[in-house]
Scaffold this active site. Structure first.
Site, PDB file in Angstrom:
ATOM      1  CE  LYS A 176      15.327 -26.603 -39.024  1.00 38.99           C
ATOM      2  NZ  LYS A 176      15.513 -28.061 -38.792  1.00 38.99           N
ATOM      3  CD  GLU A 252      15.915 -28.674 -55.055  1.00 38.84           C
ATOM      4  OE1 GLU A 252      16.402 -27.937 -55.921  1.00 38.84           O
ATOM      5  OE2 GLU A 252      16.599 -29.401 -54.314  1.00 38.84           O
ATOM      6  CB  CYS A 286      14.110 -36.782 -53.176  1.00 41.73           C
ATOM      7  SG  CYS A 286      15.429 -35.994 -54.117  1.00 41.73           S
ATOM      8  CD  GLU A 388       9.176 -39.422 -50.430  1.00 47.56           C
ATOM      9  OE1 GLU A 388       8.727 -38.731 -49.492  1.00 47.56           O
ATOM     10  OE2 GLU A 388      10.083 -39.025 -51.178  1.00 47.56           O
TER      11      GLU A 388
HETATM   12  P1  NAD Z   1      11.040 -32.925 -43.458  1.00 43.10           P
HETATM   13  O1  NAD Z   1      10.127 -32.186 -44.334  1.00 43.10           O
HETATM   14  O2  NAD Z   1      10.485 -33.656 -42.287  1.00 43.10           O
HETATM   15  O3  NAD Z   1      12.158 -31.965 -42.846  1.00 43.10           O
HETATM   16  C1  NAD Z   1      12.980 -31.176 -43.672  1.00 43.10           C
HETATM   17  C2  NAD Z   1      13.424 -29.950 -42.909  1.00 43.10           C
HETATM   18  O4  NAD Z   1      12.281 -29.139 -42.641  1.00 43.10           O
HETATM   19  C3  NAD Z   1      14.061 -30.240 -41.567  1.00 43.10           C
HETATM   20  O5  NAD Z   1      15.125 -29.333 -41.382  1.00 43.10           O
HETATM   21  C4  NAD Z   1      12.936 -29.938 -40.582  1.00 43.10           C
HETATM   22  O6  NAD Z   1      13.376 -29.579 -39.290  1.00 43.10           O
HETATM   23  C5  NAD Z   1      12.240 -28.789 -41.267  1.00 43.10           C
HETATM   24  N1  NAD Z   1      10.829 -28.594 -40.913  1.00 43.10           N
HETATM   25  C6  NAD Z   1       9.913 -29.531 -40.599  1.00 43.10           C
HETATM   26  N2  NAD Z   1       8.710 -28.961 -40.369  1.00 43.10           N
HETATM   27  C7  NAD Z   1       8.867 -27.620 -40.558  1.00 43.10           C
HETATM   28  C8  NAD Z   1       8.013 -26.483 -40.466  1.00 43.10           C
HETATM   29  N3  NAD Z   1       6.709 -26.615 -40.153  1.00 43.10           N
HETATM   30  N4  NAD Z   1       8.524 -25.270 -40.718  1.00 43.10           N
HETATM   31  C9  NAD Z   1       9.824 -25.123 -41.062  1.00 43.10           C
HETATM   32  N5  NAD Z   1      10.689 -26.148 -41.144  1.00 43.10           N
HETATM   33  C10 NAD Z   1      10.219 -27.389 -40.906  1.00 43.10           C
HETATM   34  O7  NAD Z   1      11.858 -33.908 -44.412  1.00 43.10           O
HETATM   35  P2  NAD Z   1      12.915 -35.007 -44.011  1.00 43.10           P
HETATM   36  O8  NAD Z   1      12.201 -36.128 -43.325  1.00 43.10           O
HETATM   37  O9  NAD Z   1      14.047 -34.337 -43.306  1.00 43.10           O
HETATM   38  O10 NAD Z   1      13.453 -35.472 -45.445  1.00 43.10           O
HETATM   39  C11 NAD Z   1      12.883 -36.486 -46.199  1.00 43.10           C
HETATM   40  C12 NAD Z   1      11.967 -35.912 -47.262  1.00 43.10           C
HETATM   41  O11 NAD Z   1      12.669 -34.987 -48.056  1.00 43.10           O
HETATM   42  C13 NAD Z   1      11.441 -36.943 -48.246  1.00 43.10           C
HETATM   43  O12 NAD Z   1      10.094 -36.693 -48.498  1.00 43.10           O
HETATM   44  C14 NAD Z   1      12.260 -36.698 -49.502  1.00 43.10           C
HETATM   45  O13 NAD Z   1      11.654 -37.115 -50.697  1.00 43.10           O
HETATM   46  C15 NAD Z   1      12.427 -35.224 -49.437  1.00 43.10           C
HETATM   47  N6  NAD Z   1      13.591 -34.802 -50.225  1.00 43.10           N
HETATM   48  C16 NAD Z   1      13.369 -34.185 -51.427  1.00 43.10           C
HETATM   49  C17 NAD Z   1      14.463 -33.803 -52.208  1.00 43.10           C
HETATM   50  C18 NAD Z   1      14.303 -33.148 -53.565  1.00 43.10           C
HETATM   51  O14 NAD Z   1      15.295 -32.660 -54.098  1.00 43.10           O
HETATM   52  N7  NAD Z   1      13.129 -33.118 -54.137  1.00 43.10           N
HETATM   53  C19 NAD Z   1      15.751 -34.029 -51.744  1.00 43.10           C
HETATM   54  C20 NAD Z   1      15.917 -34.663 -50.518  1.00 43.10           C
HETATM   55  C21 NAD Z   1      14.822 -35.036 -49.763  1.00 43.10           C
HETATM   56  O1  6OD Z   2      21.844 -33.511 -56.933  1.00 38.22           O
HETATM   57  C1  6OD Z   2      21.215 -32.534 -56.495  1.00 38.22           C
HETATM   58  O2  6OD Z   2      21.518 -31.373 -56.784  1.00 38.22           O
HETATM   59  C2  6OD Z   2      20.060 -32.763 -55.612  1.00 38.22           C
HETATM   60  N1  6OD Z   2      19.382 -31.661 -55.244  1.00 38.22           N
HETATM   61  C3  6OD Z   2      19.753 -34.018 -55.221  1.00 38.22           C
HETATM   62  C4  6OD Z   2      18.653 -34.350 -54.401  1.00 38.22           C
HETATM   63  C5  6OD Z   2      18.534 -35.589 -53.940  1.00 38.22           C
HETATM   64  C6  6OD Z   2      17.460 -35.963 -53.099  1.00 38.22           C
HETATM   65  O3  6OD Z   2      17.521 -36.689 -52.144  1.00 38.22           O
END
Ligand code: NAD
Ligand code: 6OD
Length: 484
Positions: A176, A252, A286, A388
């Site tokens: 998804k 993550e 992130c 963040e």
């Molecule tokens: P988000 O949590 O709003 O959404 C991520 C996904 O989760 C989307 O597909 C969304 O539709 C789904 N989702 C939302 N609520 C849900 C629920 N209740 N049940 C199931 N699915 C649900 O995140 P975003 O705004 O898309 O992305 C930005 C965030 O992601 C930032 O906080 C960023 O730091 C984090 N991020 C972390 C990493 C990492 O590797 N640690 C990598 C990339 C992004």
């Molecule tokens: O490089 C990767 O494997 C990874 N998971 C990166 C995540 C980046 C976050 O925005």
């Protein structure tokens, strides 16, 4: 208008309702995606369960790996199309998508195909109390159906980062992608079909989180594990949804990452590295550094040079070769980032550069752009230092001692990534070991070896993926003990 469909049991299926796929560079609608309702999510999970009982479930490691190599080749064959789709959905520059997102999409499949072919298992010879022997060895089996939920910032990279090891281990998946970026996931489904991945092995459902495909997937009894990348508070919701069935999760999540710059650093390399760590992908990684701590003698020079780097970024149309900064993902996300710019000023920040919205005098004025921004002068307890923001922004603060820098860097509920900039080897090791983070880079940032553990502590996540860590999450180990 282009229609982006779900992919279930090897067929493209229209959604029950449509939602727009918007280009953040100018706010135009570039496609309509079909939202999967509960019925379609059920169908996707059932297809995945059938695939586990069929040809895919009987396939050996070499054949599975061969399928993953074909998928990698399929991405590369359509490289430019993938770049265009990623650029359309995110507004990031074609240069960035060509250098980072799309090559990593292919590399993820190659790396985990290579790894699964060579992965060993533990084995122990055991002496029993009565002087006999036993041989213990672990058998690696798929977990079953894995639900994969991903965000919008690096859509193809993050989706394939989880899909590739899950398939390498013999699972079937229901993915998804974010509602903001449905395009490259749909193209990946086409590649799966072209690569001859058996039907039901890779299923794609489009939609939102709560009350939509995301929530239906996390609560589905037919799903054996959930792997999720996204916001920490979404992770908490997903954990609740998975709790009743004790479904394993790999998370993550967000970050509020620190960079520590010592006066003995290689200045030019450090400023170039920091400019990437703060502004790459418009700060929507992130791992981006939103807190920069600089040893006092270097403070003013560093702030001034980073300011010039920020002001030198070119907020241009994504396909232009000179573009180095894109828009934010959506109007809603821009509101959030701008609200933090305001909070910072209200909290007493000095705005070194940026803090507002650029004006273009063309269609980009309908997009979701903000200026790259640097603040100084905030207290460590300020919201903009604690929360963040996920935009092209950082706060820079001076420090006097190594201990003070480490304490401030670690004073966060997150713990994803840190970077340390110094030419003193002993200090690099000493400080790196003290970082309360899953990943610490020294004199570099976002330098990836896909075999290494990747993940965070605290609000930044649960578990590690990467290399064998991924294989261990996406498989169950059955220990066989044979008395000889
Ligand atoms: P988000 O949590 O709003 O959404 C991520 C996904 O989760 C989307 O597909 C969304 O539709 C789904 N989702 C939302 N609520 C849900 C629920 N209740 N049940 C199931 N699915 C649900 O995140 P975003 O705004 O898309 O992305 C930005 C965030 O992601 C930032 O906080 C960023 O730091 C984090 N991020 C972390 C990493 C990492 O590797 N640690 C990598 C990339 C992004
Ligand atoms: O490089 C990767 O494997 C990874 N998971 C990166 C995540 C980046 C976050 O925005």
């Amino acid at each position: 208008m282009k229609q982006l469909q779900n992919y279930i049991d090897g067929r493209f299926v229209a959604g029950k309702r449509e939602f727009p796929d918007i280009n953040p560079a100018d706010g135009t609608t570039i496609a309509q995606a079909g939202e999967a309702n509960g019925e379609l999510v059920d169908a996707a999970v059932e297809a995945a369960r059938r695939a586990l009982r069929g040809e895919w479930g009987r396939m050996g490691v070499r054949e599975r790996a061969a399928a993953l190599y074909r998928v990698a080749e399929g991405i590369e064959k359509r490289f430019e199309q993938f770049v265009a789709a990623e650029v359309g959905d995110t507004g990031k520059s074609a240069a960035l998508a060509s250098w980072l997102d799309v090559p990593r999409g292919a590399a993820n499949f190659r790396v985990f195909a290579d790894l699964i072919k060579t992965a060993g298992v533990e084995a122990f010879q055991t002496e029993t109390a009565e002087g006999r022997e036993a041989l213990n060895y672990a058998v690696r089996k798929p977990v079953g159906v894995v639900g994969i939920i991903t965000p919008w910032n690096l859509p193809l990279l993050l989706l394939t980062w989880k899909t590739a090891p899950a398939l390498a281990c013999g699972n079937a998946v229901v993915v998804k992608p974010s509602e903001e970026t449905p395009a490259t996931a749909t193209m990946l489904a086409e590649v799966m079909q072209e690569a001859g991945v058996p039907k039901g092995v890779f299923n794609l459902v489009h939609g939102f989180g709560p009350g939509s495909a995301g929530e239906f997937l996390t609560k589905h009894d037919g799903v054996n594990a959930i792997t999720f990348t996204g916001e920490s508070k979404t992770g908490a919701e997903i954990m609740k949804a998975c709790a009743p069935a004790v479904r394993p999760v790999s998370f993550e999540l967000g970050g509020k990452n620190a960079a520590i710059v010592f006066a003995d650093c290689n200045f030019d390399e450090t400023v170039n590295g920091l400019a990437e760590a703060v502004f790459m992908n418009t700060g929507q990684v992130c791992l981006c550094a939103e807190r920069v701590y600089v040893e006092r003698p270097l403070f003013e020079r560093l702030v001034d040079t980073l300011k010039r780097k920020a002001e030198g970024l070119k907020a241009g149309w994504p396909m232009e070769a000179t573009t180095t900064l894109g828009p934010l993902i959506s109007a809603k996300h821009r509101e959030k980032v701008l609200s933090y710019y305001k909070v910072a000023r209200d909290e007493g920040a000095t705005v070194v550069t940026g803090g507002g919205v650029p004006e273009f005098g063309d269609a980009r004025d309908h997009g979701f752009w903000v200026q790259p921004t640097i603040f100084t002068g905030l207290a460590e307890a300020a919201r903009c230092v604690k929360e963040e923001i996920f935009g092209p922004v950082c706060h820079v603060r001076a420090f006097d001692t190594e201990e003070e820098a480490v304490a401030m860097a670690n004073d966060t509920r997150y713990g994803l990534a840190a970077s340390i900039w110094t030419t003193e080897l002993n200090r690099a090791h000493r400080v790196a070991r003290q970082m309360n983070a899953g990943i610490t880079w020294v004199n570099c940032w976002f330098l990836r070896d896909l075999r290494t553990p990747f993940g965070g502590v605290g609000l930044s996540g649960i578990g590690r993926e990467g290399g064998m860590h991924s294989l261990n999450f996406y498989s169950e180990l059955n220990n066989v003990c044979i008395r000889t």
